[in-house]
Scaffold this motif. Structure first.
Motif, PDB file in Angstrom:
ATOM      1  N   PHE A 110     -25.574 -12.283  -9.182  1.00  0.00           N
ATOM      2  CA  PHE A 110     -26.501 -13.354  -9.562  1.00  0.00           C
ATOM      3  C   PHE A 110     -27.467 -13.684  -8.429  1.00  0.00           C
ATOM      4  O   PHE A 110     -28.663 -13.883  -8.648  1.00  0.00           O
ATOM      5  N   ASP A 111     -26.939 -13.716  -7.197  1.00  0.00           N
ATOM      6  CA  ASP A 111     -27.761 -14.076  -6.032  1.00  0.00           C
ATOM      7  C   ASP A 111     -27.328 -13.216  -4.846  1.00  0.00           C
ATOM      8  O   ASP A 111     -26.362 -13.539  -4.158  1.00  0.00           O
ATOM      9  N   SER A 114     -26.346 -14.804  -1.442  1.00  0.00           N
ATOM     10  CA  SER A 114     -25.448 -15.970  -1.494  1.00  0.00           C
ATOM     11  C   SER A 114     -24.285 -15.906  -0.512  1.00  0.00           C
ATOM     12  O   SER A 114     -23.737 -16.918  -0.133  1.00  0.00           O
ATOM     13  N   PHE A 127     -19.953 -22.748  -7.666  1.00  0.00           N
ATOM     14  CA  PHE A 127     -21.229 -22.024  -7.677  1.00  0.00           C
ATOM     15  C   PHE A 127     -21.452 -21.367  -9.039  1.00  0.00           C
ATOM     16  O   PHE A 127     -22.538 -21.440  -9.614  1.00  0.00           O
ATOM     17  N   ASN A 131     -24.419 -22.741 -11.660  1.00  0.00           N
ATOM     18  CA  ASN A 131     -25.514 -21.834 -12.010  1.00  0.00           C
ATOM     19  C   ASN A 131     -25.336 -21.195 -13.383  1.00  0.00           C
ATOM     20  O   ASN A 131     -26.140 -20.342 -13.781  1.00  0.00           O
ATOM     21  N   SER A 132     -24.273 -21.624 -14.103  1.00  0.00           N
ATOM     22  CA  SER A 132     -24.001 -21.095 -15.449  1.00  0.00           C
ATOM     23  C   SER A 132     -24.060 -19.570 -15.479  1.00  0.00           C
ATOM     24  O   SER A 132     -24.677 -18.953 -16.354  1.00  0.00           O
ATOM     25  N   ILE A 133     -23.411 -18.944 -14.486  1.00  0.00           N
ATOM     26  CA  ILE A 133     -23.408 -17.479 -14.415  1.00  0.00           C
ATOM     27  C   ILE A 133     -22.648 -16.926 -15.620  1.00  0.00           C
ATOM     28  O   ILE A 133     -21.504 -17.311 -15.867  1.00  0.00           O
TER      29      ILE A 133
END
Length: 460
Positions: A110-111, A114, A127, A131-133
């Protein structure tokens, strides 16, 4: 030439499967997740990389020794190392599709900036929630809490399956060097600083798909442990970081495709830790780890085994437990990095839309060093004499099928540095035409000079 970010893993995987580098494990049975078999060309590259490592880390280094420790070790080894208690992955399940995922992998995908390795379980879960991953499999966001799953493969020794007969497949090679520290020091009469290296298999019960051979449940490591006196450790740590970078560059990786990544969150025993990362088509990934492990490992093995791990300094008569600087190279990841780095698609003639796929492999690691190509099948017997002469010194190929142009392209695609064409003039002048893979330039060479000509291209 293609940039690494312009290349795709799909093309790399297709080339590896189609040309005999790497196959899916147990493929005729539908495969087994995260397992891969190295084919005729892939196994040659692996062995060639091993030999460059042995040359650079064992042969050319004073006071460096290689061992080959068993995969199965006394279970107390893994208690002392901390693997039984704390070697685990943060996993969570999707409540919708029931797929299991590594929390840190979800966050990294996702990132990429991070750094979940510096997060606690609670911070990772927050996290993912904030961030609604989504689940990569079903796209929903409905996960269980994060739980820790031990990564070691457990088996049993003997005929009964009970707690007293539990043993483990090693999750790393390093402990084999640590438990043999006294044996090597004694038998080699080694003085600090000295190093122990090892190439061998390790096993981890990974559940995350691994970008081809980047993350697998069975893999090979090229381990290097340097034992030293406290106070010299910082200098050696910095030295081996740069030594590793130089090794990868000498193998053929461009400097701009390598970077250091210092660990923000250190293991409790580590004084410093840094990865060398390579720019794969899927992003930056670790191919080496260098760590200052202090005296933790030998101290723990002294505690659990009851065996003194002291080193007696012959000059000062001082006794102490050495510090360890570890530099670990993932063999499978190194091979994958070299294949990705070497892969290229070159336009030969734009008007004719003529393109070749080529692997610009360092000749030292190329599966075949040369290919002997008779211009006509009528010349095959005479050309075979050249093949038999060279095969006594080098891995070489013999190809008599198809046009000479198609044969060049086949050899380009598998990274063969030199194509040697035996033509009708060769019967008269005892010379052959040698074509360079990278420049495609050709030159006439006497057959009697071929061994020296090839050998000069293989210096590392």
């Amino acid at each position: 030439m293609l940039n690494n970010t312009e290349k795709t893993m799909e093309k790399i995987v297709s080339l590896c499967k189609g040309r005999g580098f790497i196959f899916a494990g147990s493929e005729i049975y539908g495969g087994l997740a995260n397992t891969w078999d190295y084919g005729p060309l892939g196994s040659r590259i692996k062995n060639n990389v091993k030999e460059t490592w042995r040359k650079r880390f064992i042969q050319e280094r004073k006071n460096s020794y290689e061992v080959d420790a068993d995969i199965l070790m006394h279970p107390r080894v893994w208690e002392a190392s901390g693997h039984v208690a704390s070697f685990s992955d943060p996993l969570l399940d999707c409540k919708e599709c029931k797929m299991r995922h590594r929390a840190d992998s979800l966050i990294e995908a996702f990132d990429p900036d991070s750094h979940p390795d510096s997060m606690t379980k609670e911070e990772m879960f927050e996290f993912i929630k904030a961030n609604s991953i989504p689940c990569p499999h079903c796209g929903k966001h409905n996960f269980t809490d994060i739980r820790e799953f031990n990564l070691m493969f457990q088996t049993f020794r003997g005929v009964t399956n009970n707690s007293k007969s539990v043993i483990y497949l090693r999750p790393e090679n390093a402990q084999g060097e640590y438990v043999n520290y006294l044996n090597v020091q004694r038998t080699m009469r080694a003085k600090l600083p000295f190093s122990i290296g090892q190439i061998g298999k390790a096993f981890r019960n990974e559940i995350t798909p691994g970008n081809f051979t980047f993350r697998t449940i069975e893999f090979e490591q090229m381990e290097f442990q340097t034992f030293c006196k406290e106070g010299t450790d910082n200098e050696l740590y910095d030295y081996f970081k740069e030594y590793g970078r130089k090794y990868f560059e000498d193998l053929g990786i461009a400097p701009e495709h390598l970077r250091f990544h210092d660990h923000e969150k250190l293991a409790h025993y580590a004084k410093a830790a840094c990865d060398i990362e390579f720019l794969f088509p899927f992003g930056w990934g670790e191919i080496n780890g260098t760590h200052n492990r202090t005296d933790f490992d030998l101290t723990r093995h002294q505690e659990y085994s009851g065996q003194k791990m002291d080193y007696l300094d012959p000059e000062t008569n001082e006794k102490f437990i050495p510090y360890i600087i570890e530099s670990t190279y993932g063999l499978d990841r190194t091979v994958l990095a070299l294949l990705c780095e070497a892969y290229d698609e070159e336009i030969i003639d734009e008007e004719k839309n003529d393109m070749r796929v080529v692997l610009h492999l360092n000749p030292v690691i190329a599966p075949y060093k040369a290919a002997i190509l008779p211009l006509s099948k009528k010349l095959s017997d005479d050309a075979m004499n050249v093949y038999e002469m060279l095969s006594k010194k080098f891995m070489v190929d013999f190809d008599e099928t198809g046009s000479i142009g198609k044969r060049y392209r086949r050899q380009d695609e598998i990274g063969t540095p030199m194509c040697i064409t035996f033509d009708f003039d060769s019967l008269e002048d005892n010379c052959v035409t040698v074509r360079d893979r990278d420049t495609m330039q050709q030159e006439r060479i006497a057959i009697s000079d071929l061994e020296d000509y090839i050998a000069k291209r293989l210096e590392f």
